[in-house]
Design a protein around this motif. Structure first.
Motif, PDB file in Angstrom:
ATOM      1  N   ALA A  75      -1.796   4.875 -20.312  1.00 30.81           N
ATOM      2  CA  ALA A  75      -2.517   5.477 -19.184  1.00 30.81           C
ATOM      3  C   ALA A  75      -3.688   4.613 -18.708  1.00 30.81           C
ATOM      4  CB  ALA A  75      -3.018   6.864 -19.584  1.00 30.81           C
ATOM      5  N   GLU A  76      -4.421   3.997 -19.638  1.00 31.71           N
ATOM      6  CA  GLU A  76      -5.592   3.211 -19.269  1.00 31.71           C
ATOM      7  C   GLU A  76      -5.201   1.958 -18.489  1.00 31.71           C
ATOM      8  OE1 GLU A  76      -9.850   2.904 -19.344  1.00 31.71           O
ATOM      9  OE2 GLU A  76      -8.381   4.499 -19.639  1.00 31.71           O
ATOM     10  N   THR A  77      -4.127   1.315 -18.918  1.00 29.87           N
ATOM     11  CA  THR A  77      -3.636   0.131 -18.213  1.00 29.87           C
ATOM     12  C   THR A  77      -3.182   0.503 -16.803  1.00 29.87           C
ATOM     13  OG1 THR A  77      -2.929  -0.938 -20.262  1.00 29.87           O
ATOM     14  CG2 THR A  77      -1.913  -1.719 -18.230  1.00 29.87           C
ATOM     15  N   PHE A  78      -2.513   1.641 -16.668  1.00 33.15           N
ATOM     16  CA  PHE A  78      -2.036   2.096 -15.358  1.00 33.15           C
ATOM     17  C   PHE A  78      -3.205   2.361 -14.417  1.00 33.15           C
ATOM     18  CE2 PHE A  78      -0.139   5.549 -12.605  1.00 33.15           C
ATOM     19  CZ  PHE A  78       0.701   4.697 -11.904  1.00 33.15           C
ATOM     20  N   ARG A  79      -4.273   2.957 -14.941  1.00 29.16           N
ATOM     21  CA  ARG A  79      -5.451   3.253 -14.123  1.00 29.16           C
ATOM     22  C   ARG A  79      -6.104   1.964 -13.614  1.00 29.16           C
ATOM     23  NH1 ARG A  79     -10.930   3.803 -14.709  1.00 29.16           N
ATOM     24  NH2 ARG A  79     -10.901   3.300 -16.935  1.00 29.16           N
ATOM     25  N   HIS A  80      -6.290   1.009 -14.500  1.00 29.30           N
ATOM     26  CA  HIS A  80      -6.886  -0.266 -14.104  1.00 29.30           C
ATOM     27  C   HIS A  80      -5.986  -1.030 -13.130  1.00 29.30           C
ATOM     28  CE1 HIS A  80     -10.407  -0.075 -16.546  1.00 29.30           C
ATOM     29  NE2 HIS A  80      -9.786  -0.141 -17.717  1.00 29.30           N
ATOM     30  N   SER A  81      -4.682  -0.942 -13.356  1.00 30.36           N
ATOM     31  CA  SER A  81      -3.730  -1.645 -12.493  1.00 30.36           C
ATOM     32  C   SER A  81      -3.796  -1.135 -11.069  1.00 30.36           C
ATOM     33  CB  SER A  81      -2.295  -1.484 -13.018  1.00 30.36           C
ATOM     34  OG  SER A  81      -2.142  -2.080 -14.285  1.00 30.36           O
ATOM     35  N   LYS A  82      -3.873   0.184 -10.896  1.00 33.31           N
ATOM     36  CA  LYS A  82      -3.935   0.773  -9.554  1.00 33.31           C
ATOM     37  C   LYS A  82      -5.197   0.334  -8.812  1.00 33.31           C
ATOM     38  CE  LYS A  82      -3.362   5.141 -10.662  1.00 33.31           C
ATOM     39  NZ  LYS A  82      -3.211   6.613 -10.458  1.00 33.31           N
ATOM     40  N   GLU A  83      -6.305   0.303  -9.530  1.00 32.75           N
ATOM     41  CA  GLU A  83      -7.568  -0.078  -8.897  1.00 32.75           C
ATOM     42  C   GLU A  83      -7.540  -1.544  -8.459  1.00 32.75           C
ATOM     43  OE1 GLU A  83     -12.356  -0.276  -9.991  1.00 32.75           O
ATOM     44  OE2 GLU A  83     -10.933   0.613 -11.403  1.00 32.75           O
ATOM     45  N   LEU A  93       0.817  -1.210   0.000  1.00 30.31           N
ATOM     46  CA  LEU A  93       0.000   0.000   0.000  1.00 30.31           C
ATOM     47  C   LEU A  93       0.853   1.264   0.000  1.00 30.31           C
ATOM     48  CD1 LEU A  93      -2.793  -1.094   2.516  1.00 30.31           C
ATOM     49  CD2 LEU A  93      -3.004  -0.855   0.028  1.00 30.31           C
ATOM     50  N   ILE A  94       1.973   1.206   0.685  1.00 29.28           N
ATOM     51  CA  ILE A  94       2.863   2.388   0.773  1.00 29.28           C
ATOM     52  C   ILE A  94       3.548   2.668  -0.564  1.00 29.28           C
ATOM     53  CG2 ILE A  94       4.964   3.301   1.839  1.00 29.28           C
ATOM     54  CD1 ILE A  94       4.144   1.719   4.394  1.00 29.28           C
ATOM     55  N   PHE A  95       4.003   1.630  -1.245  1.00 33.59           N
ATOM     56  CA  PHE A  95       4.797   1.807  -2.466  1.00 33.59           C
ATOM     57  C   PHE A  95       4.035   1.397  -3.732  1.00 33.59           C
ATOM     58  CE2 PHE A  95       7.846   0.932   1.014  1.00 33.59           C
ATOM     59  CZ  PHE A  95       8.535   2.136   0.999  1.00 33.59           C
ATOM     60  N   ARG A  96       2.722   1.556  -3.737  1.00 34.15           N
ATOM     61  CA  ARG A  96       1.870   1.060  -4.820  1.00 34.15           C
ATOM     62  C   ARG A  96       2.317   1.499  -6.217  1.00 34.15           C
ATOM     63  NH1 ARG A  96      -4.068   3.439  -5.612  1.00 34.15           N
ATOM     64  NH2 ARG A  96      -2.705   5.200  -6.116  1.00 34.15           N
ATOM     65  N   ASP A  97       2.409   2.797  -6.466  1.00 33.01           N
ATOM     66  CA  ASP A  97       2.672   3.286  -7.820  1.00 33.01           C
ATOM     67  C   ASP A  97       4.032   2.830  -8.347  1.00 33.01           C
ATOM     68  OD1 ASP A  97       0.243   4.457  -7.551  1.00 33.01           O
ATOM     69  OD2 ASP A  97       0.927   6.532  -7.822  1.00 33.01           O
ATOM     70  N   GLY A  98       5.030   2.865  -7.482  1.00 34.35           N
ATOM     71  CA  GLY A  98       6.363   2.433  -7.902  1.00 34.35           C
ATOM     72  C   GLY A  98       6.402   0.950  -8.237  1.00 34.35           C
ATOM     73  N   ILE A  99       5.681   0.150  -7.458  1.00 36.05           N
ATOM     74  CA  ILE A  99       5.634  -1.295  -7.696  1.00 36.05           C
ATOM     75  C   ILE A  99       4.950  -1.597  -9.021  1.00 36.05           C
ATOM     76  CG2 ILE A  99       4.649  -3.474  -6.889  1.00 36.05           C
ATOM     77  CD1 ILE A  99       5.031  -2.429  -4.011  1.00 36.05           C
ATOM     78  N   ILE A 100       3.842  -0.916  -9.284  1.00 35.04           N
ATOM     79  CA  ILE A 100       3.114  -1.132 -10.540  1.00 35.04           C
ATOM     80  C   ILE A 100       3.989  -0.765 -11.735  1.00 35.04           C
ATOM     81  CG2 ILE A 100       1.182  -0.280 -11.941  1.00 35.04           C
ATOM     82  CD1 ILE A 100      -0.436  -0.074  -9.347  1.00 35.04           C
TER      83      ILE A 100
END
Length: 462
Positions: free
Chosen positions: A132-140, A116-123
């Protein structure tokens, strides 16, 4: 010798293989269905499609990291318990179970917090920024899957422990119950409620919670090994031996994550150089497709690992009791069965790839999706027979207590070959180089495994 488990040294090997391997295979297949079912429903939802599929592929390695820690604890405990019972040391078995329960709870909570702390970097590390669309779905998808990590890890770790306690059927039923919940809820959340990636993740987490709750119930009703509260207190020697015996399971999974990270990033890099997949609307296709191919491979490997892991209590008990002839017989029969599974899977991917990609929503995608998927199945999985034998060899050596040989072989396959060829071959072959990395790695690993197979067989004959 423990009377409850003495049949492991007396019943026919084929009977024991069937009794222990079949429930384990079903348990692992059902466990694999969590992510696969998500991907099938995501792929067939027109508002998600290949973007959602690509996001699922990005997040998948993160669940494998959780699985790696869980199986290290669970498989290590399973092997330790089996060997301890074979040597008539029930106290050590109880301590291992208690320590393993405490360890998996702590590890799961720590891992969830880090995610949860490092979510964006891990993705981003696993290729989620392909568009951009893949990144949005991945975060969710990532967020909600992370909330279920403690349930997932607890259920996966307790599954082999329950088998070691002599209840392979309960281990199977607990996993099956959770997967059925997931299968029922996925279409409701995705197609009826239109919850998208959140819905797919929510269905998975609820199913995992069901499995975890059944595992908790079993802890209070164990048959052979009945730990007390005092066994939850960490015991250095027991915990160390448990982790050592489970190290191969951990490394085989965690090194797979390294290979997946390399593959995902090479797909992103060389897809951007491809005349078709460099276009924004098609950029996610290679990642989505390779994810699907990996999911089919996961089904096959679940059968292979299930056969081998299901035999761990049989191997450990007979090794502890000094029955080398029974261990040798089991080794030979297991390798033959694993090769047969690989051969059948190879026939399916080479002859029926269109049917396979059709399950994952190919009808909603472009012709480029279908063409790349056909090529991926036929190239990536062409050495499946060797891959199956290799995996069986890793697990069997681990069950025998040969952690060093098993770990070394697993690391060579996943890190040296798996990552190395995934990085090098695309330099000359582009996107196809990523696909070639799998069969080349499996072929070379089999050559090394064959040496250990012959050596182990000779040792068991002496």
């Amino acid at each position: 010798m423990d009377k409850n488990n003495s049949f492991l040294a007396e019943e026919k090997i084929t009977t024991l293989m069937r009794k222990y391997a079949v429930p384990c295979i079903i348990s692992l297949l059902v466990g694999a269905l969590y992510n696969i079912v998500d991907q099938i429903f995501i792929a067939n939802a027109s508002y998600l499609g290949s973007y959602g599929n690509a996001a699922n592929t990005v997040v998948f390695p993160l669940t494998v990291i959780a699985l790696a820690i869980a199986v290290m604890i669970g498989d290590g405990c399973c092997a330790f318990v089996s060997i301890s019972l074979g040597k008539d040391k029930p106290k050590d078995a109880k301590r291992s179970v208690g320590n393993s329960i405490a360890a998996v709870v702590i590890c799961s909570l720590v891992l969830s917090a880090l995610y949860l702390i490092f979510r964006d970097g891990i993705i981003a590390m696993f290729g989620g920024t392909v568009n951009a669309e893949t990144f949005r779905h991945s975060k969710e998808y990532f967020f909600y899957i992370t909330l279920g990590i403690p349930f997932y890890m607890f259920g996966q770790a307790l599954n082999p422990i329950i088998r070691a306690d002599g209840s392979p059927k309960f281990a199977m039923i607990s996993t099956l119950a959770g997967a059925l919940v997931n299968i029922v809820l996925d279409p409701v959340f995705i197609f009826v409620f239109k919850w998208g990636m959140m819905g797919a993740a929510a269905a998975t987490v609820i199913g995992q919670a069901v499995t975890a709750l059944l595992a908790i119930w079993y802890i209070f009703n164990m048959k052979t090994v009945k730990p007390s509260l005092s066994d939850l207190k960490f015991h250095g020697a027991v915990l160390k031996r448990t982790f050592i015996l489970g190290l191969t399971s951990f490394l085989s999974q965690i090194s797979l994550v390294a290979a997946m990270a390399a593959i995902n990033n090479m797909i992103r890099k060389y897809g951007a150089l491809d005349p078709i997949f460099s276009q924004e609307q098609f950029a996610q296709i290679p990642m989505a497709v390779v994810g699907i191919v990996m999911k089919f491979f996961q089904i096959v490997i679940s059968i292979v690992v299930g056969m081998a892991a299901g035999c761990i209590p049989v191997v450990g008990y007979n090794m502890g009791a000094g029955h080398n002839d029974r261990v040798r017989e089991l080794f030979r029969k297991l390798l033959l069965c694993e090769a047969a599974v690989g051969a059948l899977a190879l026939v399916i991917v080479e002859i029926f790839p269109k049917a396979l990609i059709g399950i994952f929503g190919a009808a909603n995608e472009s012709v480029y999706y279908t063409e790349f998927a056909l090529r991926s199945f036929r190239i990536y999985l062409c050495m499946m027979i060797f891959a199956c034998v290799n995996k069986a060899c890793f697990i069997f050596l681990q069950a025998m207590g040969k952690a060093l040989e098993s770990t070394a072989l697993s690391m060579v396959r996943e890190i040296v070959f798996g990552v190395g060829f995934a990085v090098l071959l695309p330099v000359w072959f582009g996107l196809d180089g990523v696909l070639y990395s799998m069969p080349v790695s499996d072929l070379l690993t089999f050559m090394a495994a064959l040496v250990l197979i012959i050596k182990t067989n000779k040792e068991l004959c002496s």
